[in-house]
Write a protein that holds these residues in place. Structure first.
Motif, mmCIF file in Angstrom:
data_model
loop_
_atom_site.group_PDB
_atom_site.id
_atom_site.type_symbol
_atom_site.label_atom_id
_atom_site.label_comp_id
_atom_site.label_asym_id
_atom_site.label_seq_id
_atom_site.Cartn_x
_atom_site.Cartn_y
_atom_site.Cartn_z
ATOM 1 N N ILE A 1 0.833 -1.204 0.000
ATOM 2 C CA ILE A 1 0.000 0.000 0.000
ATOM 3 C C ILE A 1 0.866 1.251 0.000
ATOM 4 O O ILE A 1 0.596 2.204 -0.736
ATOM 5 N N LYS A 2 1.941 1.243 0.770
ATOM 6 C CA LYS A 2 2.856 2.387 0.792
ATOM 7 C C LYS A 2 3.487 2.605 -0.588
ATOM 8 O O LYS A 2 3.594 3.739 -1.062
ATOM 9 N N ILE B 1 0.940 4.248 -2.832
ATOM 10 C CA ILE B 1 0.779 5.657 -2.468
ATOM 11 C C ILE B 1 1.979 6.477 -2.934
ATOM 12 O O ILE B 1 1.822 7.606 -3.421
ATOM 13 N N ASP B 2 3.175 5.924 -2.844
ATOM 14 C CA ASP B 2 4.381 6.636 -3.289
ATOM 15 C C ASP B 2 4.369 6.924 -4.787
ATOM 16 O O ASP B 2 5.031 7.857 -5.243
ATOM 17 N N ILE C 1 1.453 7.391 -6.614
ATOM 18 C CA ILE C 1 0.121 7.871 -6.962
ATOM 19 C C ILE C 1 0.161 9.152 -7.798
ATOM 20 O O ILE C 1 -0.752 9.420 -8.576
ATOM 21 N N SER D 1 -6.368 8.907 -8.815
ATOM 22 C CA SER D 1 -5.567 8.944 -7.586
ATOM 23 C C SER D 1 -6.453 8.976 -6.352
ATOM 24 O O SER D 1 -6.216 8.252 -5.380
ATOM 25 N N LEU E 1 -6.618 6.141 -3.478
ATOM 26 C CA LEU E 1 -6.296 6.496 -2.086
ATOM 27 C C LEU E 1 -7.479 6.256 -1.150
ATOM 28 O O LEU E 1 -7.315 5.693 -0.058
ATOM 29 N N LEU F 1 -7.954 2.464 -0.714
ATOM 30 C CA LEU F 1 -6.913 1.890 0.147
ATOM 31 C C LEU F 1 -7.163 2.241 1.613
ATOM 32 O O LEU F 1 -6.972 1.405 2.501
ATOM 33 N N GLU F 2 -7.628 3.460 1.859
ATOM 34 C CA GLU F 2 -7.945 3.869 3.232
ATOM 35 C C GLU F 2 -9.119 3.048 3.783
ATOM 36 O O GLU F 2 -9.085 2.592 4.929
#
Length: 117
Positions: A42-43, A46-47, A49, A57, A61, A64-65
């Motif tokens: 997930i990180k 996000i990196d 995105i 995006s 996001l 994923l949240e």
């Protein structure tokens, strides 16, 4: 294979191995990621995105949240996780210009499918 030997396979996930004529198959199936691996994936998503348009995006996001929030619960809701899969699935195709991100989104989808009844 003759018509009388015809075989139909119906697979709804998992793995099929078919051998014939005394063949041997050695197969391993991995049943997903560990939770800390999921957080790393997930990180990584996000990196990366910023490579995508704003709407995609935000969808990624937000989804994923929702996944992280749902999986942090003692009993995650299958219907909410199913909705997350529905939201993320088209993103795999949309973000295919960066295959690593598409692959990671696919890994997240595979991971949360184990919680869907």
């Amino acid at each position: 294979m003759s018509f009388k030997d015809e075989i139909d396979f119906n697979n709804y996930g998992g793995q099929i191995n078919y051998a014939k004529d005394n063949a041997t198959i050695n197969a391993t199936q991995n049943y997903g990621l560990k939770e800390n691996e999921l957080e790393k994936i997930i990180k990584d998503i996000i990196d990366n995105i910023s490579y995508f348009n704003k709407e995609d995006s935000e969808t990624i996001l937000d989804t994923l949240e929702m996944i992280q929030n749902e999986l942090s619960k003692k009993k995650p809701s299958s219907s909410r996780l199913r909705n997350c899969v529905t939201l993320l699935s088209p993103m795999v195709t949309i973000v295919n210009e960066i295959p690593q991100v598409a692959e990671k989104i696919g890994a997240v989808i595979s991971y949360i499918k184990q919680y869907i009844n």
